[in-house]
Design an enzyme around this catalytic site. Structure first.
Site, PDB file in Angstrom:
ATOM      1  N   GLU A  39       0.982  -1.025  -0.029  1.00 11.96           N
ATOM      2  CA  GLU A  39       0.091   0.170   0.061  1.00 11.96           C
ATOM      3  C   GLU A  39       1.017   1.228   0.027  1.00 11.96           C
ATOM      4  O   GLU A  39       1.961   1.354   1.053  1.00 11.96           O
ATOM      5  CB  GLU A  39      -0.745   0.059   1.356  1.00 11.96           C
ATOM      6  N   ARG A 265       5.484 -13.074   9.585  1.00 13.94           N
ATOM      7  CA  ARG A 265       6.030 -11.574   9.568  1.00 13.94           C
ATOM      8  C   ARG A 265       7.474 -11.604   9.962  1.00 13.94           C
ATOM      9  O   ARG A 265       7.942 -12.369  10.868  1.00 13.94           O
ATOM     10  CB  ARG A 265       5.465 -10.548  10.196  1.00 13.94           C
ATOM     11  N   LYS A 275       4.592   0.922   9.615  1.00  7.46           N
ATOM     12  CA  LYS A 275       4.523   2.145   8.613  1.00  7.46           C
ATOM     13  C   LYS A 275       3.863   3.201   9.426  1.00  7.46           C
ATOM     14  O   LYS A 275       4.290   4.621   9.471  1.00  7.46           O
ATOM     15  CB  LYS A 275       3.890   1.879   7.382  1.00  7.46           C
TER      16      LYS A 275
HETATM   17  P1  ATP Z   1       2.713  -2.475   8.036  1.00  5.28           P
HETATM   18  O1  ATP Z   1       1.964  -3.345   8.765  1.00  5.28           O
HETATM   19  O2  ATP Z   1       4.325  -2.313   8.489  1.00  5.28           O
HETATM   20  O3  ATP Z   1       2.296  -1.028   8.029  1.00  5.28           O
HETATM   21  P2  ATP Z   1       1.623  -3.492   5.728  1.00  5.28           P
HETATM   22  O4  ATP Z   1       1.548  -5.039   6.016  1.00  5.28           O
HETATM   23  O5  ATP Z   1       0.617  -2.286   5.977  1.00  5.28           O
HETATM   24  O6  ATP Z   1       2.973  -3.154   6.566  1.00  5.28           O
HETATM   25  P3  ATP Z   1       1.772  -3.362   3.092  1.00  5.28           P
HETATM   26  O7  ATP Z   1       2.228  -2.382   2.167  1.00  5.28           O
HETATM   27  O8  ATP Z   1       0.253  -3.823   3.105  1.00  5.28           O
HETATM   28  O9  ATP Z   1       2.160  -2.975   4.432  1.00  5.28           O
HETATM   29  O10 ATP Z   1       2.623  -4.811   2.613  1.00  5.28           O
HETATM   30  C1  ATP Z   1       2.949  -5.280   1.523  1.00  5.28           C
HETATM   31  C2  ATP Z   1       3.108  -6.832   1.686  1.00  5.28           C
HETATM   32  O11 ATP Z   1       4.169  -6.815   2.371  1.00  5.28           O
HETATM   33  C3  ATP Z   1       2.069  -7.593   2.289  1.00  5.28           C
HETATM   34  O12 ATP Z   1       2.052  -8.615   1.407  1.00  5.28           O
HETATM   35  C4  ATP Z   1       2.483  -7.817   3.736  1.00  5.28           C
HETATM   36  O13 ATP Z   1       1.786  -9.142   4.062  1.00  5.28           O
HETATM   37  C5  ATP Z   1       3.947  -7.853   3.460  1.00  5.28           C
HETATM   38  N1  ATP Z   1       4.578  -7.470   4.945  1.00  5.28           N
HETATM   39  C6  ATP Z   1       4.377  -6.189   5.591  1.00  5.28           C
HETATM   40  N2  ATP Z   1       5.145  -6.176   6.679  1.00  5.28           N
HETATM   41  C7  ATP Z   1       5.917  -7.366   6.578  1.00  5.28           C
HETATM   42  C8  ATP Z   1       6.965  -7.939   7.441  1.00  5.28           C
HETATM   43  N3  ATP Z   1       7.143  -7.311   8.525  1.00  5.28           N
HETATM   44  N4  ATP Z   1       7.330  -9.141   7.468  1.00  5.28           N
HETATM   45  C9  ATP Z   1       7.083  -9.900   6.092  1.00  5.28           C
HETATM   46  N5  ATP Z   1       6.169  -9.281   5.278  1.00  5.28           N
HETATM   47  C10 ATP Z   1       5.419  -8.226   5.476  1.00  5.28           C
HETATM   48 MG    MG Z   2      -1.272  -2.879   5.962  1.00  4.20          MG
END
Ligand code: ATP
Ligand code: MG
Length: 566
Positions: A39, A265, A275
Site C-alpha cells: 500500500e 512476518r 509504517k
Molecule cells: P505495516 O503493517 O508495517 O504498515 P503493511 O502490512 O501494512 O505494513 P503493506 O504495504 O500492506 O504493508 O505490505 C505489502 C506486503 O508486505 C504484504 O503482503 C505484507 O503481508 C508484507 N509485509 C508487511 N510487513 C511485513 C513483515 N514485517 N514481514 C514480512 N512481510 C511483511
Molecule cells: Mg497494511
C-alpha cells in the site's frame, strides 16, 4: 557453508506448495504468477524485504512472473512519493517486475460493476448504521453478530443509494455497501464485510473521479483474480481474511480463482516495523526523514551503506515459516559484515587524531606507499597512499601509562605502521593541561612494507594518515535507533525507548586523500573501525559526509563462540 547449501536444496513450505501445484498441473501453462502488493502509504521497511524476496524470489525460482501491484485504495494516506520510493527499493534489492506494474485503482470500474451485480442479485446492501453501530452489531469473537435493519432493503433502493453514494450525494460515514454473508459466522470477517465506503479525497491516480472506495477484502482478491495470480502470499494477520478472499474470488463472473497462503512476518529486535510508527517518527522529526540511516526502511539502510545482497542473505537465513518470531538485530548486522568484508575497499581514517612526528624522517619528503584495497579480493587491486614525516594516528594507539598487554605505541615500544615502516616512540609533547599533543618517534628506514632486515617482529599495528595530505570529513557514527530490544514494551510507548546516542558526529577525523572522491554506493571499510559509505544526501566535494554502516565486530561474534558455532 555446507549447512547453507543443504538449506538451499530443501524447500520451505511455500516452495512445496508451488512444487506440488506444478507437478499436479494445477498451474496454467506451468507458469506461476505472484504479486507484491504494497500500500503506497509509506516507505518499505526491512519486513517488506522478506515479502519481496518471497513474491519475486519464488516467481524467479520457478520461472514465473511477479507483478508489482500498488494497493492504492485509501487516497487519504497515499502519495506518489511513496510509489516512487517503493519502486526504487525493489529495484535496489535486485528484482524487476518488467511490464507488470499494476494499481488496484486500475480496477475501480470493474470492481464497481461487480458490486452493482452483487446488489442486483441481492448479495449486497447499503447499510446506514453508524460506524459505532456497525461495530456493536458485529458481535465479538465469542458472540455472534446481529443483522442490520437495512439488510432487507430492496434491491432497487440499494441500487439507487449506491448510485447516490457514487455521485457524491452523501457525506462520509453515512452509508456503507456491505456483502450479505452471515452475521453469525464464527469468523468476524465474514459478518457482512464492507465492500465500499464514502471518502472525499483526491486520489494520486484517479483524482476526484471517485468518492467511494473499495475495501481491502473486496479489492485485493479480485485484483489477484483479474491479474491471473496463481499464488497470493501474505503475512499471517491475513489468515482470518482467507474465507473472505475465497468468497470474493468465487463471485459469479470471476473466472480465475487464485489462492492465498500466509507466512510469518519478519520482526527484528531493537526495531519498530510498522509504517504507522515509522511515519510518526518522521512527522515528529525524531529522524531525518524516511531515509534516515537509522530507520529500518530500505531507503534508510541503503543510505547507511547496507548492501542488497546482505539483506537477501539475511532473509534467506531467517527462512520462511508459519510461526511468528523475533529475529536478532545482531544476525542482520552479521550478514552485513559478512558481505561487506568481501567487497569493501579498505581505507585509513583516523577518527580521533593525535600527531605522530618521525624525527629521523627527511623533512618535506613525501613517498607513495602501496596499499592493498581488499585482502579478501585480489582483484580489488592496490592504491598509493602518501607517507611523510608528520602523520596522524588514533589517540588510543598511544599510551603514556600502558596497561598490561598493551601492544600499541608507548615510549620505547616499537610498532608497525600499516603498509609502511616500523616506528619506535621516543618522547611526547603535552599542553598545559598535561594532554599529549604530539608523539615523537624514529623509524627504521629498512622496514618499509612491514619487514625488517633482522626479521624482528612487533605486536602492534596502527593505521595512519599523512598530516599534510589528510582530508577532513564529517563522520556520522550511527548506532541503534532504539535502546531496548522490544521498543515500548515497558511503557507502552515506543518513543520512550529511543536511543539518545543513536547518532554521534565526529568532525575532527583525518582521512587518507583517496576518500576525496568516494561516492555513495561505494562500500568502504575504515580499517579497525567499521564499514562506511558516503552519505547520499549531504556529502559534497566541499563537505564530505560518511555514515557508519556497522562496526567491525560486535557481540554476535562472541555469542556465536559461546554457542559453539565458531
Ligand atoms: P505495516 O503493517 O508495517 O504498515 P503493511 O502490512 O501494512 O505494513 P503493506 O504495504 O500492506 O504493508 O505490505 C505489502 C506486503 O508486505 C504484504 O503482503 C505484507 O503481508 C508484507 N509485509 C508487511 N510487513 C511485513 C513483515 N514485517 N514481514 C514480512 N512481510 C511483511
Ligand atoms: Mg497494511
Amino acid at each position: 557453508m555446507e549447512e547453507k547449501s543443504k538449506e538451499a536444496e530443501s524447500s520451505n513450505f511455500l516452495e512445496k506448495i508451488i512444487e506440488e501445484d506444478l507437478a499436479a498441473g494445477r498451474v496454467p501453462d506451468g507458469k506461476i504468477v505472484t504479486r507484491f502488493p504494497p500500500e503506497p502509504n509509506g516507505y518499505l521497511h526491512i519486513g517488506h524485504i522478506k515479502a519481496v524476496c518471497i513474491d519475486f524470489g519464488l516467481a524467479e525460482k520457478y520461472g514465473g512472473t511477479c507483478h508489482l501491484r500498488l494497493d492504492d485504495t485509501n487516497p487519504a494516506k497515499e502519495d506518489n512519493e511513496y510509489i516512487d520510493s517503493i519502486k526504487q527499493d525493489i529495484k535496489w534489492l535486485g528484482f524487476d517486475w518488467g511490464s507488470h506494474e499494476y494499481y488496484a485503482s486500475d480496477y475501480y470500474d470493474q470492481l464497481y460493476s461487480i458490486a452493482v451485480n452483487l446488489i442486483k442479485k441481492g448479495k449486497a446492501y447499503v447499510d446506514s448504521l453508524t460506524a459505532e453501530q456497525v461495530k456493536e452489531y458485529r458481535g465479538t469473537l465469542t458472540q455472534p453478530g446481529k443483522n442490520s435493519p437495512d439488510r432487507d432493503r430492496s434491491i432497487d433502493e440499494n441500487l439507487r443509494l449506491f448510485q447516490e453514494m457514487k455521485d457524491g450525494k452523501h457525506p462520509e460515514g453515512k452509508y456503507l455497501l456491505r456483502a450479505k454473508l452471515d452475521m453469525s459466522s464464527p469468523n468476524i470477517n465474514m459478518r457482512d464485510p464492507a465492500l465500499y465506503r464514502i471518502k472525499y479525497a483526491t486520489h494520486p491516480r484517479t483524482g476526484n473521479k471517485w468518492c467511494i472506495y473499495p475495501m481491502y477484502d473486496f479489492t485485493h482478491p479480485i485484483s489477484d483474480a483479474i491479474e491471473g495470480i496463481t499464488h497470493s502470499f501474505c503475512t499471517l494477520e491475513f489468515e482470518d481474511h482467507r474465507p473472505a478472499y475465497d468468497w470474493a474470488t468465487s463471485i459469479d463472473g470471476i473466472e480465475h480463482a487464485p489462492h492465498q497462503y500466509e507466512f510469518a512476518r519478519l520482526n527484528i529486535t531493537y526495531f519498530v516495523m510498522s509504517k504507522r510508527k515509522l511515519l510518526q517518527l518522521v512527522k515528529m522529526n525524531m529522524v531525518d526523514g524516511w531515509d534516515d540511516p537509522r530507520m529500518p526502511t530500505i531507503s534508510g539502510i541503503r543510505r547507511r551503506g547496507y548492501s542488497p545482497e546482505s539483506m537477501r542473505d539475511f532473509v534467506s537465513r531467517v527462512g520462511v515459516a508459519k510461526v511468528e518470531s523475533l529475529v536478532e538485530y545482531s544476525l542482520m548486522e552479521f550478514c552485513v559484515r559478512e558481505d561487506l568484508n568481501k567487497r569493501a575497499r579498505r581505507v585509513m581514517v583516523v577518527l580521533d587524531p593525535i600527531k605522530l612526528v618521525i624525527d629521523n624522517y627527511p623533512e618535506g619528503k613525501t613517498e607513495m606507499i602501496e596499499a592493498e584495497n581488499n585482502p579478501e579480493d585480489e582483484a580489488a587491486g592496490k592504491r598509493l597512499v602518501p607517507f611523510s614525516r608528520e602523520l596522524y594516528i588514533e589517540r588510543e594507539d598511544f599510551s603514556l601509562d600502558p596497561p598490561k598487554g598493551y601492544h600499541r605505541l608507548y615510549i620505547g615500544n616499537e610498532i608497525r605502521l600499516k603498509n609502511a615502516y616500523y616506528v619506535t616512540a621516543t618522547s611526547c609533547d603535552k599542553d598545559s593541561d598535561g594532554n599529549v599533543t604530539v608523539v615523537h618517534c624514529t623509524y627504521d628506514p629498512e622496514s618499509r612494507g612491514g619487514e625488517t632486515a633482522d626479521g624482528r617482529k612487533v605486536r602492534g599495528t596502527s593505521h595512519w594518515v599523512s598530516a599534510p595530505d589528510a582530508i577532513s570529513a564529517e563522520i556520522r557514527q550511527y548506532d541503534k535507533l532504539f535502546a531496548t530490544e522490544d521498543p515500548g514494551a515497558a511503557t507502552g510507548n515506543y518513543l520512550d525507548d529511543l536511543n539518545p546516542d543513536s547518532l554521534k558526529v565526529v568532525t575532527c577525523a583525518k582521512l587518507e586523500p583517496s576518500l576525496a572522491s568516494a561516492k555513495p554506493g561505494e562500500y568502504l571499510q575504515f580499517m579497525r573501525s567499521g564499514y562506511y559509505m558516503a552519505d547520499s544526501k549531504d556529502s559534497t566535494s566541499e563537505h564530505l559526509v560518511f555514515n557508519r554502516t556497522v562496526t567491525l565486530k560486535d557481540s554476535w561474534e562472541k555469542m556465536k563462540q559461546k554457542m559453539g558455532l565458531k
